[in-house]
Write an enzyme that holds these catalytic residues in place. Structure first.
Site, PDB file in Angstrom:
ATOM      1  NE  ARG A  86      -3.698  -0.504   0.022  1.00 43.37           N
ATOM      2  CZ  ARG A  86      -4.585  -0.517  -0.975  1.00 43.37           C
ATOM      3  NH1 ARG A  86      -4.520  -1.480  -1.887  1.00 43.37           N
ATOM      4  NH2 ARG A  86      -5.477   0.430  -1.066  1.00 43.37           N
ATOM      5  CG  HIS A  87       4.614   3.552   0.696  1.00 42.62           C
ATOM      6  ND1 HIS A  87       5.584   4.061  -0.135  1.00 42.62           N
ATOM      7  CD2 HIS A  87       4.474   4.445   1.723  1.00 42.62           C
ATOM      8  CE1 HIS A  87       6.026   5.209   0.359  1.00 42.62           C
ATOM      9  NE2 HIS A  87       5.360   5.472   1.487  1.00 42.62           N
ATOM     10  CG  ASP A  88       3.379   5.694  -4.631  1.00 47.97           C
ATOM     11  OD1 ASP A  88       3.790   5.873  -3.475  1.00 47.97           O
ATOM     12  OD2 ASP A  88       3.021   6.642  -5.371  1.00 47.97           O
ATOM     13  CB  THR A 112      11.250  11.433   2.662  1.00 48.60           C
ATOM     14  OG1 THR A 112       9.887  11.147   3.013  1.00 48.60           O
ATOM     15  CG2 THR A 112      11.272  12.703   1.831  1.00 48.60           C
ATOM     16  CG  HIS A 160     -20.460  47.818 -26.650  1.00 44.62           C
ATOM     17  ND1 HIS A 160     -20.286  47.753 -25.287  1.00 44.62           N
ATOM     18  CD2 HIS A 160     -19.895  48.988 -27.042  1.00 44.62           C
ATOM     19  CE1 HIS A 160     -19.670  48.841 -24.872  1.00 44.62           C
ATOM     20  NE2 HIS A 160     -19.409  49.606 -25.909  1.00 44.62           N
ATOM     21  CB  SER A 290     -24.951  19.560 -39.746  1.00 41.22           C
ATOM     22  OG  SER A 290     -26.206  19.089 -39.283  1.00 41.22           O
ATOM     23  NE  ARG A 330       2.053  15.214   1.927  1.00 39.62           N
ATOM     24  CZ  ARG A 330       2.545  14.526   0.896  1.00 39.62           C
ATOM     25  NH1 ARG A 330       3.552  13.708   1.073  1.00 39.62           N
ATOM     26  NH2 ARG A 330       2.017  14.639  -0.295  1.00 39.62           N
TER      27      ARG A 330
END
Length: 485
Positions: A86-88, A112, A160, A290, A330
């Site tokens: 469960r940790h890439d 890390t 306009h 179309s 973080r």
């Protein structure tokens, strides 16, 4: 609802159209798993090389083993490891170590997860900008050629979305170019402002590396500098938490959102001009506008640009909200969001630039339609010139103004109430009061006399601002682009 097929069928699974339908292979690769995990391995190599050079017990054999397996990635094994762990990042540490048994003990030493994750993101963002910038320069170059070609062609201006004083086709195009030149500068600045996260440890204090080097601060600083240089960055962020500040992502997506706004405005103008039948985007020989109306020539490329540009403009909200909730050093609620918004922003920008290049290389101008629209509106715009000419011929300004007011309202009634053509000039010709200037009417109605300095502005702008901005991209302009879909 039918059950999904059990066998592996790519057509039975959702695929992002940004990749499967639109974006270039180069940008697709930039955000691919292969690029991501290959970069992770290179970052582990850079770290080991730098640590070795600063005296840690890492052998040449270990370095060579890592170098030999940078692209030898067993994705199946990595997926199985991630499912188990469960940790890439640790899944890929194990996968890399499996094919580098001698180097296994020193892979990811002192680092890390964000060492590989965040630094890879910064590399990918930088490389993404490097893919977009030449494409943006190509669009500017194509539009500059168009502006130069039509610098002198008078066209009805609009404010306009109502008829206003004349401009030229080329001058209007320069309004588009100026916005894109601003985007070019912004993308260059955003790319050049990117720094490397570098080697900072779990909460940004570099404690693990200080321990590795037995309290030698200078070696920890040199490690950061060496790895940063190996990754191709001139600077690293001096302070980080576990991650680089997520405000960096805000800056990156802000300039892309601004590009989206520019493209949306340009392509909206083209869509409006297509309705007026003055200018159209390219329309291929066998293209169908179309399914029900065979005569249609829909501006589908410009519509695609507007559609995707809207998506691009909204994506900046993701990093804004993410940065605001990064508690202390973080939180992990940034991760899943960033996987989506960063990639989608660059992929979306990539396709709108490719599409806009295709449009700009095939714009079709209809001079006769433009001339006709000028003839319909110019008589009213020429009234001030007519008054001045009459005064010079000895007339009274107030008397002339009243005459023109009456005639112009009569002509306006023909246009609005009867659907006829503007016959104001015919009424002036038929009125003996204006006989002193009847011979001047043609010159007074010359459209080029109403465009001011537009042609000169185009020439000066292209020469002094646009062409110089494109110099760094000379040799990268490439040929015409064809859209697959």
């Amino acid at each position: 609802m039918a059950a999904p097929p059990q066998e592996e069928d790519a057509m039975a699974r959702y695929r992002s159209p940004l990749v499967s339908r639109y974006a270039s292979a180069e940008m697709g690769y930039n955000f691919s798993e292969r690029k991501k995990f290959g970069t992770w391995r290179r970052l582990w190599l850079y770290l080991a090389q730098a640590e070795k050079s600063l005296g840690l017990p890492i052998t040449d054999e270990q370095i060579q083993e890592m170098e030999a397996n940078l692209d030898n990635i067993d994705f199946k094994m990595a997926a199985e490891e991630e499912k188990k762990l469960r940790h890439d990042v640790m899944a890929h540490v194990h996968t890399f170590a499996h094919c580098c048994p001698k180097a296994a003990a020193i892979i990811h030493l002192g680092a890390t997860s964000c060492y590989v994750g965040d630094n890879t993101d910064l590399i990918v963002l930088r490389d993404g900008f490097n893919l977009l910038l030449p494409k943006l320069a190509r669009v500017i170059s194509r539009l500059a050629d168009f502006a130069e070609k039509y610098a002198d062609m008078p066209a009805l201006g609009f404010t306009h979305y109502q008829p206003a004083q004349l401009t030229t086709v080329g001058k209007r195009c320069c309004l588009w170019i100026q916005d894109l030149c601003m985007d070019l500068q912004s993308l260059e600045r955003a790319r050049d402002d990117l720094r490397f996260r570098g080697v900072k440890g779990t909460t940004g204090t570099q404690a693990s590396f200080l321990q590795l080097f037995e309290g030698d601060h200078s070696k920890v600083e040199e490690l950061d500098r060496l790895v940063t240089a190996k990754a191709g960055f001139k600077r690293a962020y001096m302070v980080t938490g576990q991650t680089y500040s997520r405000k960096v992502d805000i800056g990156v997506l802000s300039v892309l959102a601004s590009l989206g706004a520019s493209v949306h405005k340009i392509c909206t103008d083209i869509r409006l001009l297509a309705n007026l039948k003055e200018i159209e985007e390219p329309f291929e020989k066998d293209q169908i506008g179309s399914s029900a109306m065979p005569y249609k020539r829909n501006p589908m490329r410009s519509e695609r640009c507007c559609s995707l540009a809207r998506h691009l403009m909204t994506l900046v909200m993701d990093p804004l909200q993410t940065a605001s909730v990064q508690w202390f050093e973080r939180t992990l609620d940034d991760s899943a969001n960033r996987r989506v918004c960063l990639a989608e922003a660059f992929l979306t920008a990539d396709i709108i630039l490719s599409t806009l290049q295709n449009i700009s290389e095939g714009l079709v101008v209809y001079p006769k339609v433009i001339e006709r629209r000028i003839r319909q509106e110019l008589p009213f715009m020429a009234t001030e010139n007519i008054i001045m000419a009459m005064v010079k011929a000895g007339g009274n300004r107030q008397d002339c103004h009243e005459k023109i007011r009456v005639l112009s309202q009569q002509a306006a009634a023909v246009v609005k109430q009867e659907g006829g053509d503007n016959d104001f000039i015919a009424r002036v010709r038929a009125d003996p009061y204006f006989s002193p200037i009847h011979k001047q009417l043609e010159s007074l109605l010359d459209p080029s006399s109403f465009t001011g300095r537009a042609p000169q502005q185009v020439a000066k702008f292209l020469k002094e601002e646009v062409r110089p901005a494109l110099v760094p991209y000379q040799g990268k302009m490439g040929g015409k682009i064809e859209l697959a879909l």
